[in-house]
Design an enzyme around this catalytic site. Structure first.
Site, short mmCIF file in Angstrom:
data_model
loop_
_atom_site.label_atom_id
_atom_site.label_comp_id
_atom_site.label_asym_id
_atom_site.label_seq_id
_atom_site.Cartn_x
_atom_site.Cartn_y
_atom_site.Cartn_z
N GLU A 282 24.26 121.04 -59.21
CA GLU A 282 23.72 121.81 -58.07
C GLU A 282 23.77 123.30 -58.34
O GLU A 282 22.93 124.05 -57.84
CB GLU A 282 24.53 121.51 -56.79
N HIS A 311 31.84 101.39 -75.90
CA HIS A 311 31.18 100.10 -76.06
C HIS A 311 29.94 99.99 -75.18
O HIS A 311 29.49 98.89 -74.87
CB HIS A 311 32.20 98.98 -75.74
N LYS A 425 16.32 116.14 -47.34
CA LYS A 425 17.07 116.06 -46.07
C LYS A 425 16.10 116.12 -44.90
O LYS A 425 16.22 115.36 -43.94
CB LYS A 425 18.02 117.27 -45.94
O1 LIG Z 1 29.76 119.83 -46.23
P1 LIG Z 1 28.33 119.61 -45.86
O2 LIG Z 1 27.72 120.80 -45.21
O3 LIG Z 1 28.20 118.37 -45.02
O4 LIG Z 1 27.51 119.38 -47.17
C1 LIG Z 1 27.71 118.28 -48.03
C2 LIG Z 1 26.97 118.47 -49.32
O5 LIG Z 1 25.58 118.57 -49.08
C3 LIG Z 1 25.00 119.57 -49.94
O6 LIG Z 1 24.73 120.67 -49.15
C4 LIG Z 1 23.70 119.14 -50.52
O7 LIG Z 1 23.82 117.96 -51.21
C5 LIG Z 1 26.09 119.87 -50.95
O8 LIG Z 1 25.96 121.10 -51.54
C6 LIG Z 1 27.30 119.73 -50.08
O9 LIG Z 1 28.48 119.64 -50.83
#
Ligand SMILES: O=P(O)(O)OC[C@H]1O[C@](O)(CO)[C@@H](O)[C@@H]1O
Length: 453
Positions: A282, A311, A425
């Site tokens: 990330e 393996h 998202k």
């Molecule tokens: O703690 P939050 O805001 O729920 O985010 C969880 C995770 O989602 C992300 O924002 C995106 O995957 C990560 O960077 C982060 O660790």
């Protein structure tokens, strides 16, 4: 201190390795970068320079230790550090021990995914009346921990329990829905420092609460991290593990080694590689550089377990595309030792093992794999833990967080954001009917699908 060995990253020991002068060419700018960073320390460094976060967790001790079980509900940076700590520092059979065997410390269940089979099975293991649920989300907007929170709350309410006696929210000090609900209902809360991103937050209350609940020494974790920082901040380039990890990975990437494998020769250390995967992926996987150019950079982190993946993967690492740089994790001391009995002295395929320690076999396999890789011209480095304890695990986290900051500088990208996660998202929100995200509604008709029923 952790021991770093970069021997097999260098051309003098492995064809396909790096020339000393090409590494040194970055010495001045990287050292300068670290000086500037020290003058304006990032949140993850400040977090270990204060007692504030350890104290905030210690203040909850009386409350925590009235329970038998702790559930941690979070995902990504809100879970992976917790998992890494628990695997590294607790016995594997911890959750099946009796309360007495655990000296009264809590069983720990870390649930990151929203897989109903998984969550249901974890919940089957505990009595909700004896269970504390720590909901961790920096943003308070992440669908997975929020869904799991609602499920947990529903269960607590169905048992007629007062939810505030079973919940902790770990979230931003001001923003987000968890903070709002927590304030309105008097739920106990822990703060995630606003300037510490999820993947850098393991040494804040995010990782410290479950560590404390399992009886780990959270002060030592912080001391280890702080000492790693102090050793690194003003160290000469060639004595600076974070600078060398970042520079060498960057240079190997430039030579086409776009994959970084972290291979732990210890089941306990394996989940550090999982934590590293998020940190490296990330932070460095970016479409744009800091000047707004489209660059599409990033080294794909992969985790592997020795000797198991010898393996499964090592054939590819030795003879497949020369696109990997390998980091071995090993320990010089295992907490338990097992001697292999001498049972078949007349069978040469077995006799050589008799009387040897199991740890000797595992560590010999690590050396064997590393030398074989070198023979095939494949670069690798090693990090040795004198022993696996809080102090050295704290160091590991800090060295890698710093290495990530340096790598961000070398790649000229922002290691602290993750814009590429957002679209998925938003589409999920739309598919789940969340208001305000209609424009992302990829309906069946809009997306060309290949479905085989
Ligand atoms: O703690 P939050 O805001 O729920 O985010 C969880 C995770 O989602 C992300 O924002 C995106 O995957 C990560 O960077 C982060 O660790």
């Amino acid at each position: 201190m952790l021991k770093f060995d970069f021997t097999y990253m260098l051309e003098e020991n492995v064809t396909g390795g790096l020339k000393e002068e090409e590494i040194s060419a970055h010495a001045e700018t990287v050292t300068e970068f670290l000086k500037r960073l020290d003058g304006n320390r990032p949140g993850f460094v400040n977090a270990v320079m204060t007692r504030k976060w350890v104290d905030s967790v210690n203040e909850l001790s009386d409350f925590i230790f009235t329970f038998d079980n702790l559930f941690v509900l979070g995902i990504g940076g809100s879970a992976l550090g917790n998992i890494a700590l628990q695997y590294a520092l607790r016995p594997f059979n911890w959750n099946s021990m009796t309360a007495d065997e655990r000296n009264g410390y809590l069983r720990i269940f870390i649930v990151d995914n929203v897989d109903p089979d998984y969550l249901a099975a974890m919940l089957d293991c505990v009595d909700p009346k004896k269970t504390l649920f720590n909901i961790i989300s920096k943003s308070g907007t992440t669908a997975e921990p929020m869904a799991n929170y609602l499920i947990i709350r529903g269960i607590l309410e169905s048992y007629g329990l007062d939810v505030k006696n079973h919940l902790i929210f770990t979230t931003d000090p001001e923003k987000g829905v968890l903070r709002r609900i927590g304030r309105a209902e008097g739920i106990r809360m822990l703060e995630i420092p606003p300037d510490v991103g999820g993947r850098f937050s393991v040494l804040t209350p995010v990782g410290l609460l479950s560590a404390k609940a399992a009886g780990l020494d959270i002060e030592e974790l912080i001391i280890g991290a702080r000492e790693a920082y102090e050793k690194t901040a003003n160290a000469p380039f060639w004595e600076n593990p974070a600078a060398l990890i970042a520079t060498m990975h960057y240079l190997h990437y430039k030579k086409g080694r776009t994959i970084s494998v972290m291979m732990a020769y210890s089941n306990r250390l394996y989940y550090l590689a999982d934590w590293y995967r998020q940190l490296w992926a990330e932070s460095l996987g970016k479409m744009y550089d800091n000047d707004g150019n489209k660059v599409y950079v990033g080294q794909t982190p992969v985790k592997a377990l020795g000797a198991v993946d010898q393996h499964s993967q090592v054939q590819l690492y030795n003879e497949g595309p020369d696109d990997k740089v390998i980091t071995f994790l090993r320990t010089e001391r295992f907490d338990r030792e097992i001697t292999i009995p001498r049972l078949h002295d007349n069978e040469p395929e077995l006799a050589y093992l008799g009387g040897k320690k199991l740890s000797q076999l595992l560590n010999s396999e690590q050396v064997g794999t590393q030398l074989a890789l070198a023979k095939h011209g494949r670069p690798s480095m090693t990090i040795s833990f004198p022993q696996i304890d809080e102090y050295h695990i704290g160091q590991f986290f800090m060295y890698y967080e710093l290495a990530t900051a340096v790598a961000g500088y070398l790649f000229n990208v922002n290691p602290y954001d993750q814009p590429g996660v957002e679209l998925g998202k938003k589409i999920t929100y739309a598919l789940m009917g969340r208001e305000g995200f209609e424009e992302y509604n990829f309906t069946k008709e809009a997306v060309r699908r290949v479905e085989i029923e």
